[in-house]
Scaffold this motif. Structure first.
Motif, PDB file in Angstrom:
ATOM      1  N   PRO A  98      -3.244 -13.614  12.954  1.00 23.48           N
ATOM      2  CA  PRO A  98      -3.614 -12.738  13.761  1.00 23.48           C
ATOM      3  C   PRO A  98      -3.832 -11.603  13.338  1.00 23.48           C
ATOM      4  O   PRO A  98      -3.282 -11.875  11.892  1.00 23.48           O
ATOM      5  CB  PRO A  98      -2.392 -12.096  14.776  1.00 23.48           C
ATOM      6  N   SER A  99      -4.142 -10.440  13.633  1.00 26.71           N
ATOM      7  CA  SER A  99      -4.770  -9.399  12.914  1.00 26.71           C
ATOM      8  C   SER A  99      -3.544  -8.343  12.128  1.00 26.71           C
ATOM      9  O   SER A  99      -2.516  -8.361  12.675  1.00 26.71           O
ATOM     10  CB  SER A  99      -5.767  -8.070  14.469  1.00 26.71           C
ATOM     11  N   GLY A 100      -4.366  -8.229  11.445  1.00 23.53           N
ATOM     12  CA  GLY A 100      -3.187  -7.195  10.080  1.00 23.53           C
ATOM     13  C   GLY A 100      -2.325  -7.831   9.925  1.00 23.53           C
ATOM     14  O   GLY A 100      -1.342  -7.544   8.865  1.00 23.53           O
ATOM     15  N   SER A 101      -2.382  -9.492   9.604  1.00 20.60           N
ATOM     16  CA  SER A 101      -1.770 -10.907   9.446  1.00 20.60           C
ATOM     17  C   SER A 101      -2.099 -10.547   7.512  1.00 20.60           C
ATOM     18  O   SER A 101      -0.563 -11.355   6.819  1.00 20.60           O
ATOM     19  CB  SER A 101      -1.448 -11.831   9.924  1.00 20.60           C
ATOM     20  N   GLY A 102      -2.713  -9.912   6.993  1.00 19.94           N
ATOM     21  CA  GLY A 102      -2.769  -9.937   5.770  1.00 19.94           C
ATOM     22  C   GLY A 102      -3.950 -10.257   5.207  1.00 19.94           C
ATOM     23  O   GLY A 102      -3.916 -10.491   3.644  1.00 19.94           O
ATOM     24  N   LYS A 103      -4.920 -11.326   5.682  1.00 25.86           N
ATOM     25  CA  LYS A 103      -5.791 -11.697   5.348  1.00 25.86           C
ATOM     26  C   LYS A 103      -7.003 -11.576   4.449  1.00 25.86           C
ATOM     27  O   LYS A 103      -7.724 -12.001   3.643  1.00 25.86           O
ATOM     28  CB  LYS A 103      -6.453 -13.034   6.524  1.00 25.86           C
ATOM     29  N   SER A 104      -7.380 -10.695   5.110  1.00 22.25           N
ATOM     30  CA  SER A 104      -8.405  -9.486   4.147  1.00 22.25           C
ATOM     31  C   SER A 104      -7.959  -9.138   3.044  1.00 22.25           C
ATOM     32  O   SER A 104      -8.642  -9.170   1.658  1.00 22.25           O
ATOM     33  CB  SER A 104      -8.827  -7.969   5.036  1.00 22.25           C
ATOM     34  N   THR A 105      -6.516  -9.129   3.007  1.00 21.70           N
ATOM     35  CA  THR A 105      -6.362  -8.543   2.076  1.00 21.70           C
ATOM     36  C   THR A 105      -5.500  -9.139   0.798  1.00 21.70           C
ATOM     37  O   THR A 105      -6.139  -9.398  -0.255  1.00 21.70           O
ATOM     38  CB  THR A 105      -4.843  -7.673   2.330  1.00 21.70           C
ATOM     39  N   GLU A 157      -8.899  -5.217  -4.317  1.00 21.43           N
ATOM     40  CA  GLU A 157      -7.338  -4.683  -4.300  1.00 21.43           C
ATOM     41  C   GLU A 157      -6.650  -5.062  -5.658  1.00 21.43           C
ATOM     42  O   GLU A 157      -7.001  -5.951  -5.606  1.00 21.43           O
ATOM     43  CB  GLU A 157      -6.928  -4.985  -2.401  1.00 21.43           C
ATOM     44  N   PHE A 171       0.690  -1.284  -0.292  1.00 23.21           N
ATOM     45  CA  PHE A 171      -0.102   0.358   0.288  1.00 23.21           C
ATOM     46  C   PHE A 171       0.948   1.167  -0.069  1.00 23.21           C
ATOM     47  O   PHE A 171       2.021   1.267   0.032  1.00 23.21           O
ATOM     48  CB  PHE A 171      -1.004  -0.024   1.484  1.00 23.21           C
ATOM     49  N   ASP A 172       0.283   2.164  -0.927  1.00 20.19           N
ATOM     50  CA  ASP A 172       1.049   3.867  -0.986  1.00 20.19           C
ATOM     51  C   ASP A 172       2.960   3.516  -1.182  1.00 20.19           C
ATOM     52  O   ASP A 172       3.042   4.595  -0.449  1.00 20.19           O
ATOM     53  CB  ASP A 172       1.040   4.504   0.338  1.00 20.19           C
ATOM     54  N   VAL A 195       2.436  -5.490   2.386  1.00 17.30           N
ATOM     55  CA  VAL A 195       1.079  -6.610   3.715  1.00 17.30           C
ATOM     56  C   VAL A 195       1.062  -7.449   3.017  1.00 17.30           C
ATOM     57  O   VAL A 195       0.567  -8.316   4.175  1.00 17.30           O
ATOM     58  CB  VAL A 195      -0.343  -5.787   3.049  1.00 17.30           C
TER      59      VAL A 195
HETATM   60  N1  LIG Z   1      -6.403  -0.010   2.123  1.00 18.65           N
HETATM   61  C1  LIG Z   1      -4.988  -0.101   2.635  1.00 18.65           C
HETATM   62  N2  LIG Z   1      -3.981   0.784   3.088  1.00 18.65           N
HETATM   63  C2  LIG Z   1      -2.934   1.441   3.534  1.00 18.65           C
HETATM   64  N3  LIG Z   1      -3.021   0.235   4.814  1.00 18.65           N
HETATM   65  C3  LIG Z   1      -3.659  -1.410   4.996  1.00 18.65           C
HETATM   66  C4  LIG Z   1      -5.120  -0.748   4.038  1.00 18.65           C
HETATM   67  N4  LIG Z   1      -5.477  -1.730   3.992  1.00 18.65           N
HETATM   68  C5  LIG Z   1      -5.448  -3.022   4.868  1.00 18.65           C
HETATM   69  N5  LIG Z   1      -3.860  -2.351   5.170  1.00 18.65           N
HETATM   70  C6  LIG Z   1      -2.706  -2.616   6.011  1.00 18.65           C
HETATM   71  O1  LIG Z   1      -2.590  -4.039   5.525  1.00 18.65           O
HETATM   72  C7  LIG Z   1      -2.430  -4.419   7.168  1.00 18.65           C
HETATM   73  C8  LIG Z   1      -3.092  -6.260   6.818  1.00 18.65           C
HETATM   74  O2  LIG Z   1      -4.113  -5.790   7.082  1.00 18.65           O
HETATM   75  P1  LIG Z   1      -5.677  -6.684   6.637  1.00 18.65           P
HETATM   76  O3  LIG Z   1      -5.391  -7.441   4.893  1.00 18.65           O
HETATM   77  O4  LIG Z   1      -6.397  -6.211   6.612  1.00 18.65           O
HETATM   78  O5  LIG Z   1      -5.082  -7.756   7.812  1.00 18.65           O
HETATM   79  P2  LIG Z   1      -6.077  -8.687   8.829  1.00 18.65           P
HETATM   80  O6  LIG Z   1      -7.139  -9.001   7.572  1.00 18.65           O
HETATM   81  O7  LIG Z   1      -5.640 -10.058   8.649  1.00 18.65           O
HETATM   82  O8  LIG Z   1      -6.274  -8.547   9.674  1.00 18.65           O
HETATM   83  C9  LIG Z   1      -2.795  -4.207   7.677  1.00 18.65           C
HETATM   84  O9  LIG Z   1      -1.490  -3.425   8.570  1.00 18.65           O
HETATM   85  C10 LIG Z   1      -3.360  -2.996   7.662  1.00 18.65           C
HETATM   86  O10 LIG Z   1      -3.643  -1.575   8.331  1.00 18.65           O
END
Ligand SMILES: Nc1ncnc2c1ncn2[C@@H]1O[C@H](COP(=O)(O)OP(=O)(O)O)[C@@H](O)[C@H]1O
Ligand SMILES: [Mg+2]
Length: 287
Positions: free
Chosen positions: A81-88, A97, A56-57, A62
């Protein structure tokens, strides 16, 4: 290109996607002992993720070289864990994305190539989010019908029949004419699942579908997902913290941390004999 982007692009340089037959052989050799999936001779993965990177940016990396194959009918639970990139990762699969580098192929078709029809792709990938995202002014039945009529151009009567069938499958036949505000969170999430299934996608993606629910409503949603996994043969990628569901329903569990797939395997192997200490720490299983 601006100078500051060049560095990032070099980091992300990845090989071309493998040819389909070679990818299938490689995936088979890799996954055979890591999944309860019933492997069929010559079958290809339905979802193929090769060297997926997401930044990102231009700086926050991620996802780092994520490689994952999902087989037709397989249920893959993604933990981490939260922030590990699962949703991404999930959001890259339906191009909510845009991957920075790497390849994603659905049924051997590269969706990360130029010219992918995103709307057509998303018809084929059902997504269920933590927040149910139902239309508040429509009834449960109308919520399940609208994609069918607007996107698939199905006749109204046919869409209605399908909606009632799918609402019945999630135990909500008697709530068809209720609006979301008249339903519990668990019921709303079951409507969202019915809505996705009514489009008959090839793959269903679930992103923490029970995380926003009161504890007593979680069971009903998990039961619907289990039924889908066991009785419909649907391919499912499920991000969840529900360890019981993962253990009982998943063909394979994937543990992610820091944008990396740290470990994967059959649920009983990952839960009872994690190979990586970070996996063990996450599932509270340090011996
Ligand atoms: N649109 C975005 N812009 C910048 N950073 C992002 C964005 N979406 C997610 N992140 C960052 O990417 C990392 C992984 O996020 P995410 O995929 O939501 O993790 P998870 O689903 O495992 O909790 C986090 O540090 C989050 O802050
Ligand atoms: Mg998430």
């Amino acid at each position: 290109m601006p100078k500051h982007q060049k560095h990032t692009l070099e980091i992300h340089k990845v090989p071309d996607a493998l040819p389909a037959d070679e990818a299938a052989r490689t995936a088979y050799a890799h996954d055979l002992n890591l999944s309860h999936h019933h492997f069929v001779e010559g079958e290809h993965p339905i979802v193929r993720i090769e060297h997926l990177n997401k930044t990102f940016d231009g700086e926050t990396q991620v996802l780092r070289d994520v490689n994952l194959d999902v087989w037709p009918g397989e249920v893959v639970v993604v933990l981490g864990p939260s922030g590990s990139g699962k949703s991404t990762m999930l959001r890259c699969i339906n191009l909510l994305e845009t991957p920075t580098a790497g390849h994603i192929l659905i049924e051997d078709k590269e969706i990360t190539a130029h010219g992918t029809d995103v709307n057509k792709l998303r018809q084929n990938l059902g997504m269920v989010f933590q927040q149910f995202n139902l239309f508040p002014h429509l009834t449960a039945k109308e919520n399940v019908m609208i994609g069918q009529t607007k996107v698939l151009k199905k006749p109204k009567a046919e869409a209605e029949k399908e909606a009632l069938k799918q609402l019945e499958a999630v135990g909500l036949a008697d709530r068809a004419d209720f609006k979301p505000a008249q339903l519990s969170g668990g019921q709303q999430q079951r409507v969202a699942i019915a809505r996705a299934v009514a489009m008959h996608p090839d793959v269903m993606l679930f992103d923490e579908p029970t995380s926003a629910l009161d504890p007593e409503l979680v069971r009903g949603v998990l039961d619907v997902m289990r039924d889908l996994a066991e009785n419909s043969g649907m391919t499912m990628i499920v991000v969840t913290h529900e360890m019981g569901f993962a253990r009982e329903v998943a063909d394979r569990v994937v543990f992610m941390e820091g944008g990396v797939v740290v470990e994967q395997g059959k649920p009983e192997d990952v839960f009872d004999h994690p190979q990586n200490e970070r996996t063990a720490a996450f599932i509270g299983n340090i011996k």
